[in-house]
Write a protein that holds these residues in place. Structure first.
Motif, PDB file in Angstrom:
ATOM      1  N   PRO A   1      -1.896  11.513  -3.904  1.00  0.00           N
ATOM      2  CA  PRO A   1      -2.452  10.848  -5.080  1.00  0.00           C
ATOM      3  C   PRO A   1      -1.680   9.773  -5.893  1.00  0.00           C
ATOM      4  O   PRO A   1      -0.285   9.747  -5.237  1.00  0.00           O
ATOM      5  CB  PRO A   1      -2.476  12.180  -5.864  1.00  0.00           C
ATOM      6  CG  PRO A   1      -1.413  12.830  -5.788  1.00  0.00           C
ATOM      7  CD  PRO A   1      -1.059  12.792  -4.228  1.00  0.00           C
ATOM      8  N   ARG A   2      -2.185   9.069  -6.534  1.00  0.00           N
ATOM      9  CA  ARG A   2      -1.595   8.098  -7.360  1.00  0.00           C
ATOM     10  C   ARG A   2      -0.565   8.916  -8.290  1.00  0.00           C
ATOM     11  O   ARG A   2      -1.111   9.539  -9.186  1.00  0.00           O
ATOM     12  CB  ARG A   2      -2.497   7.329  -8.152  1.00  0.00           C
ATOM     13  CG  ARG A   2      -2.181   6.139  -8.856  1.00  0.00           C
ATOM     14  CD  ARG A   2      -1.309   5.186  -7.842  1.00  0.00           C
ATOM     15  NE  ARG A   2      -0.693   3.992  -8.636  1.00  0.00           N
ATOM     16  CZ  ARG A   2      -1.281   2.996  -8.565  1.00  0.00           C
ATOM     17  NH1 ARG A   2      -2.524   2.571  -8.244  1.00  0.00           N
ATOM     18  NH2 ARG A   2      -0.770   1.742  -9.233  1.00  0.00           N
TER      19      ARG A   2
ATOM     20  N   ILE B   1       0.721  -1.194  -0.117  1.00  0.00           N
ATOM     21  CA  ILE B   1      -0.026   0.092  -0.029  1.00  0.00           C
ATOM     22  C   ILE B   1       0.821   1.287  -0.020  1.00  0.00           C
ATOM     23  O   ILE B   1       0.445   2.426   0.171  1.00  0.00           O
ATOM     24  CB  ILE B   1      -0.922  -0.071   1.117  1.00  0.00           C
ATOM     25  CG1 ILE B   1      -0.233  -0.566   2.602  1.00  0.00           C
ATOM     26  CG2 ILE B   1      -1.918  -1.056   0.730  1.00  0.00           C
ATOM     27  CD1 ILE B   1       0.418   0.794   3.249  1.00  0.00           C
ATOM     28  N   GLY B   2       2.120   1.073  -0.404  1.00  0.00           N
ATOM     29  CA  GLY B   2       2.922   2.305  -0.306  1.00  0.00           C
ATOM     30  C   GLY B   2       3.653   2.722   0.708  1.00  0.00           C
ATOM     31  O   GLY B   2       3.901   3.953   0.885  1.00  0.00           O
ATOM     32  N   LYS B   3       3.956   1.994   1.791  1.00  0.00           N
ATOM     33  CA  LYS B   3       4.343   2.349   2.924  1.00  0.00           C
ATOM     34  C   LYS B   3       5.850   2.974   2.935  1.00  0.00           C
ATOM     35  O   LYS B   3       6.068   3.957   3.297  1.00  0.00           O
ATOM     36  CB  LYS B   3       4.292   1.089   3.849  1.00  0.00           C
ATOM     37  CG  LYS B   3       4.801   1.416   5.570  1.00  0.00           C
ATOM     38  CD  LYS B   3       4.683   0.441   6.382  1.00  0.00           C
ATOM     39  CE  LYS B   3       5.359  -0.999   5.889  1.00  0.00           C
ATOM     40  NZ  LYS B   3       4.762  -2.028   5.019  1.00  0.00           N
ATOM     41  N   THR B   4       6.380   2.426   2.128  1.00  0.00           N
ATOM     42  CA  THR B   4       8.162   2.742   1.964  1.00  0.00           C
ATOM     43  C   THR B   4       7.866   4.201   1.173  1.00  0.00           C
ATOM     44  O   THR B   4       8.888   4.692   1.254  1.00  0.00           O
ATOM     45  CB  THR B   4       8.837   1.667   1.306  1.00  0.00           C
ATOM     46  OG1 THR B   4       9.002   0.444   2.123  1.00  0.00           O
ATOM     47  CG2 THR B   4      10.272   2.207   0.835  1.00  0.00           C
TER      48      THR B   4
ATOM     49  N   VAL C   1      -3.986   4.578  -3.312  1.00  0.00           N
ATOM     50  CA  VAL C   1      -3.367   3.650  -4.285  1.00  0.00           C
ATOM     51  C   VAL C   1      -4.580   3.145  -5.319  1.00  0.00           C
ATOM     52  O   VAL C   1      -4.161   2.546  -6.418  1.00  0.00           O
ATOM     53  CB  VAL C   1      -3.146   1.974  -3.307  1.00  0.00           C
ATOM     54  CG1 VAL C   1      -1.944   2.434  -2.323  1.00  0.00           C
ATOM     55  CG2 VAL C   1      -4.318   1.672  -2.789  1.00  0.00           C
ATOM     56  N   ASP C   2      -5.716   3.474  -5.089  1.00  0.00           N
ATOM     57  CA  ASP C   2      -6.744   3.180  -6.101  1.00  0.00           C
ATOM     58  C   ASP C   2      -7.527   4.742  -6.371  1.00  0.00           C
ATOM     59  O   ASP C   2      -8.650   4.731  -5.503  1.00  0.00           O
ATOM     60  CB  ASP C   2      -7.885   2.368  -5.764  1.00  0.00           C
ATOM     61  CG  ASP C   2      -9.079   1.988  -6.731  1.00  0.00           C
ATOM     62  OD1 ASP C   2      -8.876   2.510  -7.811  1.00  0.00           O
ATOM     63  OD2 ASP C   2     -10.077   1.127  -6.591  1.00  0.00           O
ATOM     64  N   PRO C   3      -7.055   5.220  -7.302  1.00  0.00           N
ATOM     65  CA  PRO C   3      -7.768   6.625  -7.460  1.00  0.00           C
ATOM     66  C   PRO C   3      -9.463   6.649  -8.094  1.00  0.00           C
ATOM     67  O   PRO C   3     -10.126   7.486  -8.007  1.00  0.00           O
ATOM     68  CB  PRO C   3      -6.930   7.159  -8.368  1.00  0.00           C
ATOM     69  CG  PRO C   3      -6.021   6.364  -9.227  1.00  0.00           C
ATOM     70  CD  PRO C   3      -6.075   5.071  -8.181  1.00  0.00           C
TER      71      PRO C   3
ATOM     72  N   GLY D   1      -3.668   2.650   2.848  1.00  0.00           N
ATOM     73  CA  GLY D   1      -3.837   2.690   1.333  1.00  0.00           C
ATOM     74  C   GLY D   1      -5.285   2.651   1.068  1.00  0.00           C
ATOM     75  O   GLY D   1      -5.964   1.810   1.449  1.00  0.00           O
ATOM     76  N   VAL D   2      -5.648   3.937   0.512  1.00  0.00           N
ATOM     77  CA  VAL D   2      -7.048   4.260   0.294  1.00  0.00           C
ATOM     78  C   VAL D   2      -7.592   3.360  -1.069  1.00  0.00           C
ATOM     79  O   VAL D   2      -7.103   3.771  -2.255  1.00  0.00           O
ATOM     80  CB  VAL D   2      -7.088   5.853   0.011  1.00  0.00           C
ATOM     81  CG1 VAL D   2      -8.707   5.920  -0.072  1.00  0.00           C
ATOM     82  CG2 VAL D   2      -6.383   6.471   1.359  1.00  0.00           C
TER      83      VAL D   2
END
Length: 225
Positions: free
Chosen positions: A206-207, A14-17, A179-181, A148-149
């Protein structure tokens, strides 16, 4: 004054890093010294200097203090599976007792802003009955939650926040990483997260086509910590 935080996520991938590197970049841009640790990482690649993990390298790249890779990521495993399973296959026992000294070494460097990134979510297992959350508890670090939205994120975020509070740690802030726009009712979901999470939102990312630390940092607000 030095500040250190444990970074966890509502899930894996979910883009933590990405967010952690952005926070470190924002701290550097604010004139703060930075350090980071990712005590355990799976999905590492063999190279001339040994096993290397892309996430750990991304964090290392945003450290203003001179740190060796092994200081940032002391436990690295090749299989891209849950860390405790990868460790078991390698004959390594992951425990808080083993992980804590390596992280304390980084914290002792005294950077103005230090992040310790977990793996996946709050209850990722270690050996026996221990979880990575037990490491954060042992270190008594306030927590930054990366949300992670996407569909289902409210439940994951609120449950994570409740577990963090129940473990006696402070949720210092959270970041909405979209993560999911195309998430249905995106604005309403973000408003609900703001209502339900007992901590300030540090930013809404945003993504991005190219999610470099510099571009991510533009959407983050360190003063909210």
């Amino acid at each position: 004054m030095t500040h250190a935080y444990f970074v966890t996520g509502t899930d894996t991938e979910i883009g933590k890093t990405t967010i952690a590197a952005g926070l470190l970049c924002a701290a550097r841009q604010a004139g703060l010294s930075t350090a980071a640790a990712k005590p355990v990482a799976s999905g590492c690649v063999h190279g001339p200097e040994g096993l290397r993990n892309d996430d750990a390298l991304a964090l290392l790249g945003q450290c203003s203090l001179a740190l060796a890779y092994e200081e940032v990521n002391p436990f690295a495993f090749a299989p891209a599976i849950a860390p405790h399973l990868a460790a078991r296959e390698a004959g390594v026992e992951l425990s808080v007792v083993r992980l804590r000294p390596a992280v304390e070494w980084v914290l002792a460097r005294g950077a103005d802003f230090t992040l310790v990134e977990g793996a996946g979510g709050w209850r990722v297992p270690l050996a026996g009955r221990e979880s990575l959350s037990d490491l954060a508890i042992a270190l008594q670090l306030p927590v930054i939650l990366v949300v992670g939205v996407r569909l289902g994120c409210i439940n994951h975020a609120v449950l994570s926040a409740e577990a963090i509070e129940r473990d006696g740690l402070r949720l210092a802030g959270w970041v909405a990483n979209i993560v999911d726009p195309h998430t249905s009712r995106l604005e309403e979901n973000l408003a609900t997260l703001a209502e339900r999470l007992p901590a300030p939102c540090l930013g809404r990312v945003p993504r991005l086509g190219e999610a470099t630390p510099e571009t991510v940092a533009q959407y983050l607000r360190l003063p909210a910590l």
